[in-house]
Design a protein around this motif. Sequence first.
Motif, PDB file in Angstrom:
ATOM      1  N   VAL A 144      63.472  18.785  57.878  1.00  0.00           N
ATOM      2  CA  VAL A 144      63.642  17.330  57.916  1.00  0.00           C
ATOM      3  C   VAL A 144      62.814  16.729  56.788  1.00  0.00           C
ATOM      4  N   ASP A 145      63.492  16.149  55.774  1.00  0.00           N
ATOM      5  CA  ASP A 145      62.769  15.572  54.642  1.00  0.00           C
ATOM      6  C   ASP A 145      62.212  14.188  54.963  1.00  0.00           C
ATOM      7  N   GLY A 146      62.729  13.551  56.018  1.00  0.00           N
ATOM      8  CA  GLY A 146      62.199  12.268  56.453  1.00  0.00           C
ATOM      9  C   GLY A 146      61.309  12.455  57.667  1.00  0.00           C
ATOM     10  N   SER A 147      61.357  11.506  58.598  1.00  0.00           N
ATOM     11  CA  SER A 147      60.558  11.581  59.817  1.00  0.00           C
ATOM     12  C   SER A 147      61.402  12.113  60.973  1.00  0.00           C
ATOM     13  N   PHE A 148      60.699  12.650  61.976  1.00  0.00           N
ATOM     14  CA  PHE A 148      61.361  13.199  63.160  1.00  0.00           C
ATOM     15  C   PHE A 148      60.779  12.526  64.395  1.00  0.00           C
ATOM     16  N   TYR A 149      61.648  11.895  65.209  1.00  0.00           N
ATOM     17  CA  TYR A 149      61.199  11.216  66.414  1.00  0.00           C
ATOM     18  C   TYR A 149      61.994  11.725  67.608  1.00  0.00           C
ATOM     19  N   ALA A 150      61.303  12.026  68.693  1.00  0.00           N
ATOM     20  CA  ALA A 150      61.961  12.412  69.944  1.00  0.00           C
ATOM     21  C   ALA A 150      61.309  11.632  71.077  1.00  0.00           C
ATOM     22  N   LEU A 151      62.102  10.791  71.767  1.00  0.00           N
ATOM     23  CA  LEU A 151      61.590   9.962  72.853  1.00  0.00           C
ATOM     24  C   LEU A 151      62.405  10.243  74.117  1.00  0.00           C
ATOM     25  N   ASP A 152      61.710  10.629  75.165  1.00  0.00           N
ATOM     26  CA  ASP A 152      62.347  10.853  76.464  1.00  0.00           C
ATOM     27  C   ASP A 152      63.487  11.864  76.353  1.00  0.00           C
ATOM     28  N   CYS A 153      63.153  13.042  75.815  1.00  0.00           N
ATOM     29  CA  CYS A 153      64.158  14.082  75.615  1.00  0.00           C
ATOM     30  C   CYS A 153      63.732  15.384  76.294  1.00  0.00           C
ATOM     31  N   LYS A 154      64.729  16.196  76.641  1.00  0.00           N
ATOM     32  CA  LYS A 154      64.473  17.526  77.164  1.00  0.00           C
ATOM     33  C   LYS A 154      64.898  18.529  76.098  1.00  0.00           C
ATOM     34  N   ILE A 155      63.892  19.172  75.482  1.00  0.00           N
ATOM     35  CA  ILE A 155      64.118  20.063  74.347  1.00  0.00           C
ATOM     36  C   ILE A 155      63.946  21.507  74.800  1.00  0.00           C
ATOM     37  N   ASP A 156      64.879  22.386  74.417  1.00  0.00           N
ATOM     38  CA  ASP A 156      64.806  23.768  74.898  1.00  0.00           C
ATOM     39  C   ASP A 156      63.654  24.538  74.265  1.00  0.00           C
TER      40      ASP A 156
END
Length: 500
Positions: free
Chosen positions: A455-467
């Motif tokens: 990811v060359d920009g920013s990465f945001y994860a809000l209220d997620c279920k990530i494996d």
Amino acid sequence: MTDNAQIYIWMTVAAKRVEARTGVDILDLLSVSYGRVVEKETKRLGCFNPDLYPAAQLNHIIDWLVSAKQRNEEWLSRVDDEGRPKKLMKMGSIPQMVAEANKAMKKRRNDGAALVASEGAELVHDCGNGYGVFKLTTEEALDHEGFEMGHCVGQGAYDRGVADGRIAIFSIRDRFGKSHVTVEIDLERKTVLQIKGKQNELPKAQYMRQLVGWLDPSFKIDEEDLPPGFAVDHNNRLFDLSALKPGEVFEGDLLFRSLDDEPDEYRVPIADGVVIRGYVSVVGADLLRRMKLGKGDEYGVLQRVVLPRGLKVEGGLELKYLRLHADELEIDGSLNMSICEVTKLPKRVAAYNCTFRRTIFDGVSGTAFGSTVTFHDCNNAVLEGMVFEKAVTVRDCSTGGAVLRSAVTFGDGTLFRGDLTVKDSEIGFAGTITCEDMVRLRSCREVRMPDTMTVDGSFYALDCKIDRWPPQFEVTGECAIADSNVASERVNTVPARKFG
């Protein structure tokens, strides 16, 4: 305004127009028959949608009710405790009403049998090839037309409107005086209300062509009555689309609808290389009917749409209930697909924007999108090696938990050059994924991470279920994780995972 109030206003407007034409008030009959059934269906569907009800069916039922009231037919006097005709109250669907109207029309069809075709018929246009347009000026002429054509123009419903000059009825006849098409024009509103063939069917193309060049462009034409292959351009001129040649331009919006449930493909009836300066909508055959008929191929029950080669659409293309398997696609506007399947796309899709709603992607790979792309309410979209040159949005995409896969999966080699936004969806990534701009994941019930993500920009994860976190995960910009759960943390210690 409630749905029932909208329906009542709709019925009132229709009844008032009929009363102005015929002098007969049928609002009470229309409300307890057609309006009552629409109210019932609206309650079942959850909302009122007038587009579900063809004007041709409503007009046919109206003509039947007007004629019944003019004749003071006996069934009108048999009413329930609320004064409603029992005959109408027994009808629970619009097809039932249409069938009853057909039966009444057939019973009265012989009213004009003994009349001479030429009486009350004035030639107003010579079409050539032995065909002519005749204006019908008397009750007798209308009765004869109804007898010849098998519809209700001659059962009294149009007599007063013709006599008062509010409407005009025309008949397309051959050299032997035989009728083939009936046209109703509202002279006050300058609108072509109906164009009918035998038994109220759509006119055959060979007879419809006789109207091209005669109908006044200042009169608005109801396109619902146009048979396949005919359309009205932006200047309100009637066109025979089969007459268009490669390279010619049609300026107007077009609607094509597959009327045959049998074939597994639908060919859009335009010549190769035609330019459309307008919006093109193509609707496939009814899915439920095709399923009942056992139709379909190895891809499913959707008809495959076959677009003309070299077709250029400068306004936008909308596909519904169709399967797209295309080697070329030139759209200078938007591409909208709803309840469709995509099995092949050209190497590049250049459109202003693309929206895929409830659309399946099966084995599609290697396509570059030059526009913004939205996936909405999709439950089985698998795309590999795609290049998205502008922003991509995935929203409300879910499998419903029925299968062990993501609703939308971007496979190995996918490149996002613009923002990627995923909301309220089940999203999957596989292989190597490259994102040259921002990634935003919000309220995602499932996020399946790839082996490698850059990811060359920013990465945001809000209220997620990530494996899990990808074993190779590089983020150049900010990386913010909030209110999210990562099922497996085992790969988090891999040194190659870098955050800017």
